[in-house]
Design a protein around this motif. Structure first.
Motif, PDB file in Angstrom:
ATOM      1  N   ALA A  81      50.064-104.819 -10.808  1.00 35.47           N
ATOM      2  CA  ALA A  81      49.020-105.802 -11.100  1.00 35.47           C
ATOM      3  C   ALA A  81      48.377-105.512 -12.463  1.00 35.47           C
ATOM      4  O   ALA A  81      48.128-106.431 -13.241  1.00 35.47           O
ATOM      5  N   ASP A  82      48.129-104.242 -12.740  1.00 33.57           N
ATOM      6  CA  ASP A  82      47.559-103.874 -14.045  1.00 33.57           C
ATOM      7  C   ASP A  82      48.499-104.246 -15.182  1.00 33.57           C
ATOM      8  O   ASP A  82      48.070-104.744 -16.230  1.00 33.57           O
ATOM      9  N   ALA A  83      49.787-104.011 -14.982  1.00 31.74           N
ATOM     10  CA  ALA A  83      50.768-104.351 -16.018  1.00 31.74           C
ATOM     11  C   ALA A  83      50.808-105.849 -16.263  1.00 31.74           C
ATOM     12  O   ALA A  83      50.839-106.297 -17.415  1.00 31.74           O
ATOM     13  N   THR A  88      49.343-111.067 -19.894  1.00 35.72           N
ATOM     14  CA  THR A  88      49.036-112.486 -19.910  1.00 35.72           C
ATOM     15  C   THR A  88      47.540-112.738 -19.962  1.00 35.72           C
ATOM     16  O   THR A  88      46.739-111.875 -19.591  1.00 35.72           O
ATOM     17  N   ASN A  89      47.187-113.918 -20.419  1.00 40.04           N
ATOM     18  CA  ASN A  89      45.801-114.368 -20.415  1.00 40.04           C
ATOM     19  C   ASN A  89      45.618-115.560 -19.486  1.00 40.04           C
ATOM     20  O   ASN A  89      44.618-116.260 -19.562  1.00 40.04           O
ATOM     21  N   ILE A  90      46.585-115.795 -18.621  1.00 43.05           N
ATOM     22  CA  ILE A  90      46.514-116.921 -17.696  1.00 43.05           C
ATOM     23  C   ILE A  90      45.530-116.559 -16.585  1.00 43.05           C
ATOM     24  O   ILE A  90      45.723-115.578 -15.865  1.00 43.05           O
ATOM     25  N   LYS A  91      44.496-117.352 -16.452  1.00 40.27           N
ATOM     26  CA  LYS A  91      43.401-117.045 -15.526  1.00 40.27           C
ATOM     27  C   LYS A  91      43.885-116.898 -14.084  1.00 40.27           C
ATOM     28  O   LYS A  91      43.468-115.977 -13.384  1.00 40.27           O
ATOM     29  N   LEU A  92      44.765-117.766 -13.639  1.00 40.74           N
ATOM     30  CA  LEU A  92      45.269-117.697 -12.268  1.00 40.74           C
ATOM     31  C   LEU A  92      45.959-116.358 -12.000  1.00 40.74           C
ATOM     32  O   LEU A  92      45.728-115.716 -10.977  1.00 40.74           O
ATOM     33  N   ILE A  93      46.780-115.918 -12.929  1.00 38.89           N
ATOM     34  CA  ILE A  93      47.503-114.656 -12.774  1.00 38.89           C
ATOM     35  C   ILE A  93      46.531-113.477 -12.856  1.00 38.89           C
ATOM     36  O   ILE A  93      46.612-112.541 -12.069  1.00 38.89           O
ATOM     37  N   LEU A  96      44.712-113.275  -9.569  1.00 39.24           N
ATOM     38  CA  LEU A  96      45.579-112.714  -8.526  1.00 39.24           C
ATOM     39  C   LEU A  96      45.727-111.204  -8.694  1.00 39.24           C
ATOM     40  O   LEU A  96      45.626-110.441  -7.737  1.00 39.24           O
ATOM     41  N   ALA A  97      45.932-110.768  -9.928  1.00 36.17           N
ATOM     42  CA  ALA A  97      46.054-109.331 -10.201  1.00 36.17           C
ATOM     43  C   ALA A  97      44.760-108.604  -9.836  1.00 36.17           C
ATOM     44  O   ALA A  97      44.797-107.503  -9.283  1.00 36.17           O
ATOM     45  N   GLU A  98      43.632-109.230 -10.112  1.00 35.83           N
ATOM     46  CA  GLU A  98      42.348-108.617  -9.770  1.00 35.83           C
ATOM     47  C   GLU A  98      42.167-108.506  -8.258  1.00 35.83           C
ATOM     48  O   GLU A  98      41.655-107.512  -7.754  1.00 35.83           O
ATOM     49  N   ARG A  99      42.620-109.510  -7.521  1.00 38.31           N
ATOM     50  CA  ARG A  99      42.558-109.452  -6.056  1.00 38.31           C
ATOM     51  C   ARG A  99      43.424-108.318  -5.521  1.00 38.31           C
ATOM     52  O   ARG A  99      43.044-107.621  -4.591  1.00 38.31           O
TER      53      ARG A  99
END
Length: 136
Positions: A81-83, A88-93, A96-99
């Motif tokens: 998720a950190d990688a 990317t700067n895509i907010k959705l991704i 998701l990575a933050e979740r």
């Protein structure tokens, strides 16, 4: 109860509750797993189970292989998720990575009757050698 368990000069914080434990996922845990995936896990799990027994006067009823695979799964999901977030700067991704990161901050491991997804990690435990080969 909260206790730091030190394995090979790496302090890992563990939260002890009756029928479950919570392992704080941090850089020390990642380094320990990365350098010595099996030996370090054996030492760590043994120390955790001893501490659990000392506190609750009963064994922690989760197999060592199941605990190992769950720790590996959470650590590497967080690293992945950190990688992804860094690429990317895509907010959705990013969301998701933050979740994923939030879910992996504490690795909650419970006995079968107290952990809704214990069956997943118990099932994956049979594939521990293959998982180890893929991850390391």
């Amino acid at each position: 109860m909260k206790k730091d368990i030190t394995i090979r000069d790496k302090a890992i914080t563990v939260l002890f509750h009756c029928n479950r434990i919570g392992i704080i996922s941090n850089e020390a845990l990642f380094e320990l797993v990365k350098k010595l995936p099996e030996a370090a896990m054996e030492e760590f799990i043994s120390a955790v189970k001893k501490e659990y027994y000392d506190n609750y006067n009963k064994d922690f009823n989760v197999s060592d292989d199941s605990i190992t695979v769950e720790i590996w799964g959470h650590i590497f999901a967080e690293q992945f998720a950190d990688a992804i977030k860094s690429l990317t700067n895509i907010k959705l991704i990013d969301n998701l990575a933050e979740r994923i990161n939030t879910h992996c901050e504490i690795i909650n491991i419970g006995e079968r009757e107290h952990d809704n997804n214990r069956f997943v990690w118990d099932g994956l435990a049979a594939f521990k050698p293959a998982i180890r080969a893929l991850l390391f």
